[in-house]
Scaffold this motif. Structure first.
Motif, PDB file in Angstrom:
ATOM      1  N   GLN A 126     -63.701  49.453  47.321  1.00  0.00           N
ATOM      2  CA  GLN A 126     -63.695  48.049  47.624  1.00  0.00           C
ATOM      3  C   GLN A 126     -64.846  47.149  48.132  1.00  0.00           C
ATOM      4  N   VAL A 127     -65.207  46.160  47.656  1.00  0.00           N
ATOM      5  CA  VAL A 127     -66.262  45.185  48.173  1.00  0.00           C
ATOM      6  C   VAL A 127     -65.824  43.918  48.765  1.00  0.00           C
ATOM      7  N   CYS A 128     -66.575  43.201  49.637  1.00  0.00           N
ATOM      8  CA  CYS A 128     -66.403  41.943  49.979  1.00  0.00           C
ATOM      9  C   CYS A 128     -67.104  41.088  49.230  1.00  0.00           C
ATOM     10  N   ILE A 151     -70.874  43.311  49.411  1.00  0.00           N
ATOM     11  CA  ILE A 151     -70.916  44.646  50.572  1.00  0.00           C
ATOM     12  C   ILE A 151     -70.047  45.346  50.530  1.00  0.00           C
ATOM     13  N   SER A 152     -70.405  46.715  50.759  1.00  0.00           N
ATOM     14  CA  SER A 152     -69.128  47.861  50.825  1.00  0.00           C
ATOM     15  C   SER A 152     -68.236  47.430  51.604  1.00  0.00           C
ATOM     16  N   ASP A 153     -67.078  47.763  51.531  1.00  0.00           N
ATOM     17  CA  ASP A 153     -65.874  47.746  52.599  1.00  0.00           C
ATOM     18  C   ASP A 153     -65.110  49.194  52.638  1.00  0.00           C
ATOM     19  N   SER A 154     -66.178  50.160  52.534  1.00  0.00           N
ATOM     20  CA  SER A 154     -65.820  51.537  52.672  1.00  0.00           C
ATOM     21  C   SER A 154     -65.414  51.747  54.100  1.00  0.00           C
ATOM     22  N   ASP A 155     -64.786  52.724  54.447  1.00  0.00           N
ATOM     23  CA  ASP A 155     -64.529  53.091  55.860  1.00  0.00           C
ATOM     24  C   ASP A 155     -65.843  53.589  56.690  1.00  0.00           C
ATOM     25  N   GLY A 156     -66.877  53.511  56.073  1.00  0.00           N
ATOM     26  CA  GLY A 156     -68.254  53.782  56.644  1.00  0.00           C
ATOM     27  C   GLY A 156     -68.497  54.979  56.721  1.00  0.00           C
ATOM     28  N   ARG A 157     -67.790  56.145  56.143  1.00  0.00           N
ATOM     29  CA  ARG A 157     -68.317  57.495  56.037  1.00  0.00           C
ATOM     30  C   ARG A 157     -67.720  58.191  54.634  1.00  0.00           C
ATOM     31  N   SER A 158     -66.898  57.498  53.819  1.00  0.00           N
ATOM     32  CA  SER A 158     -66.658  57.911  52.636  1.00  0.00           C
ATOM     33  C   SER A 158     -67.074  57.518  51.535  1.00  0.00           C
ATOM     34  N   TYR A 159     -68.342  56.821  51.405  1.00  0.00           N
ATOM     35  CA  TYR A 159     -68.870  56.011  50.268  1.00  0.00           C
ATOM     36  C   TYR A 159     -68.592  56.805  48.989  1.00  0.00           C
ATOM     37  N   PRO A 160     -68.228  56.009  48.060  1.00  0.00           N
ATOM     38  CA  PRO A 160     -67.970  54.659  48.015  1.00  0.00           C
ATOM     39  C   PRO A 160     -66.554  54.351  48.213  1.00  0.00           C
ATOM     40  N   TYR A 199     -62.604  53.455  49.734  1.00  0.00           N
ATOM     41  CA  TYR A 199     -62.066  52.749  50.613  1.00  0.00           C
ATOM     42  C   TYR A 199     -61.624  53.462  51.969  1.00  0.00           C
ATOM     43  N   GLY A 200     -61.278  54.776  51.598  1.00  0.00           N
ATOM     44  CA  GLY A 200     -60.768  55.711  52.770  1.00  0.00           C
ATOM     45  C   GLY A 200     -60.709  56.886  52.231  1.00  0.00           C
ATOM     46  N   ALA A 201     -60.428  57.922  53.075  1.00  0.00           N
ATOM     47  CA  ALA A 201     -60.703  59.224  52.649  1.00  0.00           C
ATOM     48  C   ALA A 201     -59.482  60.321  52.830  1.00  0.00           C
ATOM     49  N   THR A 202     -58.107  59.544  52.610  1.00  0.00           N
ATOM     50  CA  THR A 202     -57.039  60.290  52.832  1.00  0.00           C
ATOM     51  C   THR A 202     -56.260  60.023  51.119  1.00  0.00           C
ATOM     52  N   SER A 203     -55.324  58.875  51.308  1.00  0.00           N
ATOM     53  CA  SER A 203     -54.586  58.555  50.149  1.00  0.00           C
ATOM     54  C   SER A 203     -55.614  57.730  48.976  1.00  0.00           C
ATOM     55  N   GLU A 204     -56.389  57.266  49.557  1.00  0.00           N
ATOM     56  CA  GLU A 204     -57.292  56.498  48.859  1.00  0.00           C
ATOM     57  C   GLU A 204     -58.131  57.282  47.765  1.00  0.00           C
TER      58      GLU A 204
END
Length: 271
Positions: A70-72, A106-115, A117-122
């Motif tokens: 996701q990006v904003c 701009i990226s809407d990543s969680d800030g750790r798992s680029y690219p 959006y998240g690192a679990t179910s995503e």
């Protein structure tokens, strides 16, 4: 109630198949919380996306990931304090778009798992070699629950002066297959969604009676694009939206804004 956007199997590049795509925004209104004597809070309905993906066998030692990116693309978030001025949450590269600035998102990543959006179910990872098909279920959701001071943010007091809250943000989401070994990207689906709201505030009224939702109760439905878009380079690296945003105060009697909350990460315009 949501909407099933794709039920039938779709054959995609490299044999990847999306069996079902589902996306919606909850049909509930934004919930306003004005119980605190210092801040107004609200919680927006959730944007949700999910997909079932069948990934073909990997014969070599490649590593693939499939997930949501996701990006904003636009952000307008203004808190007005009547005759005193307004506070604005801003992402400079989005606010000051020019012909010289190629950054349009701009990226809407969680800030750790680029690219991602998240690192679990995503996101799901498939490491080759694999002998059969991998069945994946991927889902994400997003909403907003900020706090806003009743008084102007440079005052330090709790006297209510807030008169209006507006928020308008746009996002693009991709279901993406990404080869971590070679860098190859396969866009499986592209979605756009938008969150719009307005809260009217009467600061003269007592606490718990000041606010009303002035915008429409239900958000616009997400749009699944007929022609997919490429994922921009900005999605694959920092900063993300949370790191790049800043809070500025614009007093009505002074043309110069005051920085209240600086960005955690400063981006160079045009990069």
């Amino acid at each position: 109630m949501g909407c099933i956007l794709a039920k039938k199997t779709q054959s995609l590049e490299n044999g990847i198949k999306v069996y079902e795509l589902y996306t919606t925004i909850d049909r509930t209104p934004t919930v306003i919380d004005e119980y605190s004597p210092t801040v107004l809070k609200y919680r927006t309905p959730h944007f949700r996306a999910s997909a079932k993906v069948r990934f073909p066998p990997i014969w070599g030692s490649e590593v693939w990931q499939v997930g949501w990116v996701q990006v904003c693309t636009d952000m307008n978030f203004i808190n007005t304090y009547g005759e005193y001025g307004y506070a604005s949450w801003e992402i400079p590269v989005l606010k000051y778009k020019t012909s010289l600035n190629s950054t349009t998102c701009i990226s809407d990543s969680d800030g750790r798992s680029y690219p991602w959006y998240g690192a679990t179910s995503e996101v799901a990872t498939i490491e080759g070699p694999t002998s059969g098909y991998s069945n994946l279920y991927l889902r994400m959701n997003d909403n907003f629950h900020p706090t806003i001071t009743w008084d102007i943010p440079v005052s330090g007091s709790t006297h209510a002066k807030l008169t209006n809250v507006t928020r308008d943000q746009s996002f693009t989401v991709w279901l993406l297959a990404f080869n971590r070994t070679t860098g190859k990207k396969i866009v499986l689906k592209t979605i756009r969604w938008r969150m719009q709201l307005e809260i009217a505030v009467d600061p003269k009224k007592p606490l718990k009676e000041r606010t009303r939702l002035a915008s429409r109760v239900e958000q616009h439905r997400p749009e699944v694009l007929k022609l997919d878009e490429n994922v921009p380079d900005a999605a694959f690296h920092g900063p993300n939206a949370n790191e790049a945003q800043m809070l500025a105060w614009y007093p009505k009697d002074d043309a110069n804004p005051v920085m209240i909350v600086p960005p955690k990460h400063k981006m160079k315009m045009g990069n």
